[in-house]
Design an enzyme around this catalytic site. Sequence first.
Site, PDB file in Angstrom:
ATOM      1  N   ASP A   1       0.845  -1.196   0.000  1.00  0.00           N
ATOM      2  CA  ASP A   1       0.000   0.000   0.000  1.00  0.00           C
ATOM      3  C   ASP A   1       0.876   1.240   0.000  1.00  0.00           C
ATOM      4  O   ASP A   1       2.077   1.178   0.273  1.00  0.00           O
ATOM      5  CB  ASP A   1      -0.955  -0.023   1.202  1.00  0.00           C
ATOM      6  CG  ASP A   1      -0.218  -0.100   2.529  1.00  0.00           C
ATOM      7  OD1 ASP A   1       0.471   0.872   2.874  1.00  0.00           O
ATOM      8  OD2 ASP A   1      -0.306  -1.147   3.210  1.00  0.00           O
TER       9      ASP A   1
ATOM     10  N   GLU B   1      21.220 -22.159 -19.266  1.00  0.00           N
ATOM     11  CA  GLU B   1      20.322 -21.246 -18.537  1.00  0.00           C
ATOM     12  C   GLU B   1      21.134 -20.209 -17.757  1.00  0.00           C
ATOM     13  O   GLU B   1      20.744 -19.055 -17.642  1.00  0.00           O
ATOM     14  CB  GLU B   1      19.395 -22.029 -17.609  1.00  0.00           C
ATOM     15  CG  GLU B   1      18.246 -22.674 -18.373  1.00  0.00           C
ATOM     16  CD  GLU B   1      17.146 -23.216 -17.468  1.00  0.00           C
ATOM     17  OE1 GLU B   1      15.979 -23.127 -17.875  1.00  0.00           O
ATOM     18  OE2 GLU B   1      17.464 -23.745 -16.387  1.00  0.00           O
TER      19      GLU B   1
END
Length: 731
Positions: A534, A614
């Site tokens: 928030d 990877e």
Amino acid sequence: MSIIYTEADHSITLQTRDSSYHMAVDSYGYIRHLYYGKRLEPEDLFYLYRYYDRAFSGNPRAAGTDRTYSMYAVCQEFSNTGVGDYRIPTLRMKSSDGARIADLRYVSHEIRNGKYALPGLPAVRDEDGDAQTLEVILRDEPSKLTVHLLYGVFEKKNMITRAVIYENASEKSIVLEKAGSCCLELPYGNWDLLHFHGRHNRERAPERVPVMHGVQAVGSCRGMSSHQHNPFIILCDRRATEDHGDCYGLMYLYSSNFRAEVEGEQYGSVRAVMSPGDETFCWRLQPGGQFTAPEVLMGYADGLTRLSQQYHRTIRENICRGAYHLAHRPVLINSWEAAYFDISAERILKLARQAADLGIELFVLDDGWFRGRKDDNAGLGDWEYDPEKLPEGLDSLITGIRETGMLFGIWVEPEMVNEDSDLYRAHPDWALAEPGRAPARSRNQLVLDLSREDVQDYIIGFMTRLLTEYDISYIKWDFNRSVMDVYSRLLPAEQQGEVLHRAMLGLYRVLETLTTRFPKVLFEGCSGGGGRFDAGMLYYTPQIWCSDDTDPIERLTIQKGTSFGYPLSTVGAHVSIAPNHQTGRSTPISTRAAVAATGAFGYELDLSLISAEEQEEIRRQVQQYLEDEPLIRQGLYYRLGEETEGMDAFSWLLVSENQDQALLTVVATATHGNAPLIHLRFKGLDPEALYELREEGLKRSGAALMNAGYTLPMLTGDYPAFRLHLKKVRH
Ligand code: DGJ
């Protein structure tokens, strides 16, 4: 001047670059809301209302024998209570004689340069020096309850802040049972409510529903803003799209219980009220006492995209603070999904060396590093390193990590305590609990009573020691349970309804002290992922771990929902291992990176478990991210979902402010044989300019890309991602 008072009709107009907010004092002394929307020059807007005798609506005494004026049928800046306004109240109070009546009338107003202050609470800062303040004072004469309505007008940002100070100007106490921060009324129209709901691992999913007759409410009673509902709502015209239509946002700068209520009433108007959740709230105002309701950031824009962009800019520039708020955020690797509690100096150093070799800039040692923390049942509260896991000490581990060239960061959960900890054994009374009742556990831990100053000081103390004694550049501040057993031993019975708000003020004090004392440390908020995502927390922690769900396909919805209100710079997002630990789904590492690179980017996996190919890909991803990062952090963000609707794909676009660069990302959630091609139109480019489409080896005009659009190559395989970099090559 962004605030204009017009004496002729007693009106006050708040002007931003593109919007106007209009209120006026009527002949009965009520402050009426008249308009919020596209910018208008000030003029008398009372003509918008027609008055009829509305049965069963009542007429205030001030209206004398005028039966056409009823509190119920007019829009107000702040609702009265107990005098005929039957809609959702902004305020519920009890006078010393038990009456629940407040007939608030205009007393005065003041226009000031600069932004009002809300000591102890997060608030939007006047960073550009262009804000103005309006303070309107209302009073209920019999009870002497005085209400200060505060408005901060940020002209360039197109935003308005709201807050309310409640003051008891009487000789007797007044109890506030609901103390709202703002009331917004839309007199006419058909509206949708867009809100962001979810659960742990699925935060902020957007849901758009028609505003109904009656009350719709979202909120939290968990002592945190919560995974279930975000303290941000949008009211938008039923026809509004990303590009057009009236859209209004109300975002709370508050991290505890809240309630966002919307009511469609019988004559067609809509009222929205944002307040600290009132289920258990109650605040005793002693004579002369004040209560400050937290701030709401309110915005209007034509279209959802513009509204989001206004919030993004304001949060980035005027809410977030500290050395990092506008700066590059280091690419990090976090130990959680790599090792969980299975930490040893050897394992951590190995991971750090591998990560540094791939170009990663910051190592974050997550949960499990401190005394007694073998699993999540013990240890919280004893914030010294575990000598069994780190026999050479934390300092030696940090030195080893710093020698790789990386910065070092660490995880803490300071607001919690395990009963199996020395802290709890020494201070059992520091946990929230009613004497005589054993408190409920969650994750086997209890919540400390942050309404107590001694508890706040203890947290400030151990965090200060940690940050002073060790070379720490980053803190991950976690909060892993909802609050229950709300009872503080230091407050009298009649003030127990104040505990949660006082605890939130306590946390804000702790964070204010630490972020001021250690301005160079990057704080990342977290609450089991995004349970406290928030704007209140963003005032202290300029980024927040968005969700514990690191599956990129799940993250598409989570991050899209988050993007309605919050800028990408605040969204912690990591590449994790496949199959994913939360969903078991396997996705290509390129897709994981494309999604995570739309935020504050990092990795969270055991690098020993992936192939050499990877690893090389990660090296390239980090380089690419570092190149794209200014655009990701500061660019204008466009959701392109309406462009690719029905195509099993999520798509979004970033365009730099000067329109020199753009980055398109598309992720397919399903692929099909002989499928139609995805076609979309760009937004926000310079129509006159020629852009190079890097991955295509093509050059096309902004006008062509925005009007004729762009057709993607066929996407194949499992969950493929497609990224396209655009660079302006000629004006
Ligand atoms: C919840 C967080 O969201 C995770 O990232 C991790 O830090 C765990 N807590 C550790 O307990």
